[in-house]
Design a protein around this motif. Structure first.
Motif, PDB file in Angstrom:
ATOM      1  N   ALA A 111       0.800  -1.131  -0.244  1.00  0.00           N
ATOM      2  CA  ALA A 111      -0.077  -0.118   0.029  1.00  0.00           C
ATOM      3  C   ALA A 111       0.828   1.248   0.002  1.00  0.00           C
ATOM      4  CB  ALA A 111      -0.976  -0.187   1.366  1.00  0.00           C
ATOM      5  N   TYR A 112       2.157   1.189   0.267  1.00  0.00           N
ATOM      6  CA  TYR A 112       3.015   2.393   0.273  1.00  0.00           C
ATOM      7  C   TYR A 112       4.198   2.122  -0.632  1.00  0.00           C
ATOM      8  CZ  TYR A 112       5.440   6.239   2.752  1.00  0.00           C
ATOM      9  OH  TYR A 112       6.084   7.249   3.035  1.00  0.00           O
ATOM     10  N   GLU A 113       4.548   3.180  -1.274  1.00  0.00           N
ATOM     11  CA  GLU A 113       5.648   2.967  -2.086  1.00  0.00           C
ATOM     12  C   GLU A 113       6.794   3.707  -1.773  1.00  0.00           C
ATOM     13  OE1 GLU A 113       7.375   1.789  -5.938  1.00  0.00           O
ATOM     14  OE2 GLU A 113       5.295   1.522  -5.080  1.00  0.00           O
ATOM     15  N   VAL A 114       8.133   3.009  -1.715  1.00  0.00           N
ATOM     16  CA  VAL A 114       9.261   3.783  -1.143  1.00  0.00           C
ATOM     17  C   VAL A 114      10.301   3.744  -2.293  1.00  0.00           C
ATOM     18  CG1 VAL A 114      10.953   3.103   0.384  1.00  0.00           C
ATOM     19  CG2 VAL A 114       8.981   2.549   1.089  1.00  0.00           C
ATOM     20  N   GLY A 115      10.793   4.903  -2.475  1.00  0.00           N
ATOM     21  CA  GLY A 115      11.988   4.891  -3.481  1.00  0.00           C
ATOM     22  C   GLY A 115      13.205   4.233  -3.435  1.00  0.00           C
ATOM     23  N   PRO A 116      13.988   3.855  -4.308  1.00  0.00           N
ATOM     24  CA  PRO A 116      15.159   3.167  -4.605  1.00  0.00           C
ATOM     25  C   PRO A 116      15.992   3.721  -3.427  1.00  0.00           C
ATOM     26  CG  PRO A 116      14.542   3.426  -6.952  1.00  0.00           C
ATOM     27  CD  PRO A 116      13.584   4.309  -5.794  1.00  0.00           C
ATOM     28  N   ALA A 117      16.278   5.261  -3.378  1.00  0.00           N
ATOM     29  CA  ALA A 117      17.291   5.800  -2.450  1.00  0.00           C
ATOM     30  C   ALA A 117      16.659   5.620  -1.084  1.00  0.00           C
ATOM     31  CB  ALA A 117      17.076   7.216  -2.829  1.00  0.00           C
ATOM     32  N   GLU A 118      15.489   5.887  -0.561  1.00  0.00           N
ATOM     33  CA  GLU A 118      15.127   5.469   0.660  1.00  0.00           C
ATOM     34  C   GLU A 118      15.460   4.327   1.261  1.00  0.00           C
ATOM     35  OE1 GLU A 118      11.934   7.350   3.941  1.00  0.00           O
ATOM     36  OE2 GLU A 118      11.277   7.094   1.755  1.00  0.00           O
ATOM     37  N   ALA A 119      15.120   3.511   0.397  1.00  0.00           N
ATOM     38  CA  ALA A 119      14.982   1.745   0.357  1.00  0.00           C
ATOM     39  C   ALA A 119      16.430   1.422   0.410  1.00  0.00           C
ATOM     40  CB  ALA A 119      14.405   1.089  -0.602  1.00  0.00           C
ATOM     41  N   GLY A 120      17.348   1.927  -0.109  1.00  0.00           N
ATOM     42  CA  GLY A 120      18.682   1.634  -0.034  1.00  0.00           C
ATOM     43  C   GLY A 120      19.276   1.827   1.317  1.00  0.00           C
ATOM     44  N   GLN A 121      18.814   3.339   1.603  1.00  0.00           N
ATOM     45  CA  GLN A 121      19.378   3.733   3.138  1.00  0.00           C
ATOM     46  C   GLN A 121      18.962   2.961   4.239  1.00  0.00           C
ATOM     47  OE1 GLN A 121      18.713   8.069   3.283  1.00  0.00           O
ATOM     48  NE2 GLN A 121      20.309   8.534   2.126  1.00  0.00           N
ATOM     49  N   VAL A 122      17.651   2.472   4.085  1.00  0.00           N
ATOM     50  CA  VAL A 122      17.024   1.478   5.105  1.00  0.00           C
ATOM     51  C   VAL A 122      17.885   0.189   5.143  1.00  0.00           C
ATOM     52  CG1 VAL A 122      15.006   0.573   6.179  1.00  0.00           C
ATOM     53  CG2 VAL A 122      15.055   2.830   5.428  1.00  0.00           C
ATOM     54  N   VAL A 123      18.026  -0.412   4.061  1.00  0.00           N
ATOM     55  CA  VAL A 123      18.467  -1.588   4.007  1.00  0.00           C
ATOM     56  C   VAL A 123      19.911  -1.562   4.235  1.00  0.00           C
ATOM     57  CG1 VAL A 123      19.548  -3.478   2.376  1.00  0.00           C
ATOM     58  CG2 VAL A 123      16.931  -2.297   2.069  1.00  0.00           C
ATOM     59  N   TRP A 124      20.715  -0.518   3.947  1.00  0.00           N
ATOM     60  CA  TRP A 124      22.338  -0.548   4.172  1.00  0.00           C
ATOM     61  C   TRP A 124      22.235  -0.285   5.768  1.00  0.00           C
ATOM     62  CZ3 TRP A 124      25.029   3.029   6.908  1.00  0.00           C
ATOM     63  CH2 TRP A 124      26.548   2.847   6.907  1.00  0.00           C
ATOM     64  N   GLN A 185      13.867  -2.093  -5.117  1.00  0.00           N
ATOM     65  CA  GLN A 185      15.055  -2.000  -5.730  1.00  0.00           C
ATOM     66  C   GLN A 185      16.100  -0.969  -5.083  1.00  0.00           C
ATOM     67  OE1 GLN A 185      13.874  -0.882  -9.782  1.00  0.00           O
ATOM     68  NE2 GLN A 185      14.075  -3.137 -10.570  1.00  0.00           N
ATOM     69  N   PRO A 186      16.338  -1.263  -3.871  1.00  0.00           N
ATOM     70  CA  PRO A 186      17.091  -0.614  -3.094  1.00  0.00           C
ATOM     71  C   PRO A 186      18.472  -0.237  -3.560  1.00  0.00           C
ATOM     72  CG  PRO A 186      17.035  -2.683  -2.006  1.00  0.00           C
ATOM     73  CD  PRO A 186      15.896  -2.755  -3.085  1.00  0.00           C
ATOM     74  N   ASP A 187      18.726   1.173  -3.555  1.00  0.00           N
ATOM     75  CA  ASP A 187      20.037   1.621  -4.150  1.00  0.00           C
ATOM     76  C   ASP A 187      21.102   1.465  -3.103  1.00  0.00           C
ATOM     77  OD1 ASP A 187      22.135   2.711  -5.365  1.00  0.00           O
ATOM     78  OD2 ASP A 187      21.075   4.417  -6.444  1.00  0.00           O
ATOM     79  N   ILE A 188      21.794   0.449  -2.739  1.00  0.00           N
ATOM     80  CA  ILE A 188      22.539   0.249  -1.854  1.00  0.00           C
ATOM     81  C   ILE A 188      23.914   0.802  -2.070  1.00  0.00           C
ATOM     82  CG2 ILE A 188      23.805  -1.621  -0.300  1.00  0.00           C
ATOM     83  CD1 ILE A 188      21.715  -3.572  -0.927  1.00  0.00           C
ATOM     84  N   GLY A 189      24.481   1.014  -3.230  1.00  0.00           N
ATOM     85  CA  GLY A 189      25.699   1.585  -3.636  1.00  0.00           C
ATOM     86  C   GLY A 189      25.519   2.940  -3.136  1.00  0.00           C
ATOM     87  N   ILE A 243      30.474  -3.121   4.517  1.00  0.00           N
ATOM     88  CA  ILE A 243      29.070  -3.924   4.583  1.00  0.00           C
ATOM     89  C   ILE A 243      28.265  -3.984   3.268  1.00  0.00           C
ATOM     90  CG2 ILE A 243      27.448  -2.217   5.788  1.00  0.00           C
ATOM     91  CD1 ILE A 243      27.724  -6.187   6.186  1.00  0.00           C
ATOM     92  N   HIS A 244      28.465  -2.841   2.473  1.00  0.00           N
ATOM     93  CA  HIS A 244      27.616  -2.740   1.383  1.00  0.00           C
ATOM     94  C   HIS A 244      28.021  -3.764   0.269  1.00  0.00           C
ATOM     95  CE1 HIS A 244      31.187  -0.303   0.510  1.00  0.00           C
ATOM     96  NE2 HIS A 244      30.997  -0.345  -0.590  1.00  0.00           N
TER      97      HIS A 244
END
Length: 288
Positions: A111-124, A185-189, A243-244
């Motif tokens: 129900a909630y969309e998260v952008g790759p940049a924010e998703a990447g920061q949370v996953v990292w 599609q989290p942008d981890i880099g 860790i990335h």
């Protein structure tokens, strides 16, 4: 140290949590979600909440403000729930308070969309602190005023439960395949380039200093709270740099049960949950 407030009224338990946190009012007129030292998971979960929560906030992630809450067990005398009474009685002194987010709702990835940049920061960030409890099974995120907020960091830095093997454990990779944000599609880099340089020795030392001494005393192998604080710094600092490179993102599991440790998954069992007093009584009984 964390700002210290005094609990003035216990409002209601939150039975979704494995440690039976409760909504509590304090003398600063704030309302908090309180996590208790007397809960079965023990004070190390509160240490993890402080170190990881305060680190996340300094890195620009949305984490509710944390305070140290002084609790007088007399507050529990009028509580009709026997389990809550026992928990409050076992938790006199300093406990942890997290700002209550009124009107917030649990995060739903459908129900909630998260952008790759924010998703990447949370996953990292979760990889850095080795968070095993932000999966699609149990997101531990809230949506408040349209923004994503991170909560519940007690199941992080698992190496703190066995310090002799901490360095080896902290060097291990992080499997993010079941992470609730893996689908975005989290942008981890990009996250590593932005966040890793900020995780300095000074920052980690500042964050570790927020933990009250009383939660760090009597740890085997350490002579002082500051010595234990230093161990947290030494575990996290080298992990931040690399860790990335060791985050794996594969197809999420479907049928396999959660890989979180048993002390964390107690919340899936029927109530009541054990407090530290209950666990000690079981150990004493088993020794007879």
């Amino acid at each position: 140290m964390l700002t210290e407030v005094i609990a003035t009224r216990y409002v209601t338990p939150l039975r979704e949590g494995g440690s039976l946190p409760g909504i509590v009012e304090a003398d600063d007129l704030g309302t908090y979600v309180m996590k208790f030292t007397g809960a079965g998971q023990g004070r190390k979960t509160l240490v993890a909440e402080v170190i990881c929560g305060e680190l996340g906030r300094r890195l620009g992630l949305r984490v509710p403000r944390l305070v140290a809450m002084d609790l007088d067990p007399v507050i529990g005398l009028g509580e009709p729930d026997q389990e809550v009474q026992e928990l409050l009685k076992a938790s006199g002194g300093l406990n942890l308070g997290m700002d209550f987010l009124p009107g917030s709702i649990g995060f739903d990835p459908l129900a909630y969309e998260v952008g790759p940049a924010e998703a990447g920061q949370v996953v990292w960030f979760d990889a850095l602190i080795n968070n095993v409890d932000r999966s699609w099974r149990n997101p531990n995120m809230m949506v408040w005023h349209g923004d994503l907020w991170l909560i519940d960091h007690g199941a992080t830095m698992i190496w703190q439960h066995n310090w002799p093997t901490a360095q080896a454990a902290a060097a291990k990779p992080y499997n993010a395949s079941d992470h609730v944000l893996a689908r975005f599609q989290p942008d981890i880099g990009a996250a590593a380039r932005e966040l890793a340089p900020q995780v300095t020795e000074d920052l980690l030392t500042e964050v570790a200093a927020q933990v009250p001494d009383v939660w760090l005393t009597d740890e085997p192998g350490f002579d002082s709270p500051d010595g234990l604080r230093r161990a947290y710094v030494e575990a996290l600092l080298p992990r931040a740099a690399t860790i990335h490179e060791r985050i794996t993102l594969e197809a999420p599991t479907k049928d396999r049960p959660s890989q979180a440790p048993g002390w964390l998954t107690d919340h899936v069992r029927p109530w009541p949950h054990p407090t530290k007093k209950d666990q000690q009584m079981q150990q004493d009984g088993g020794a007879k």
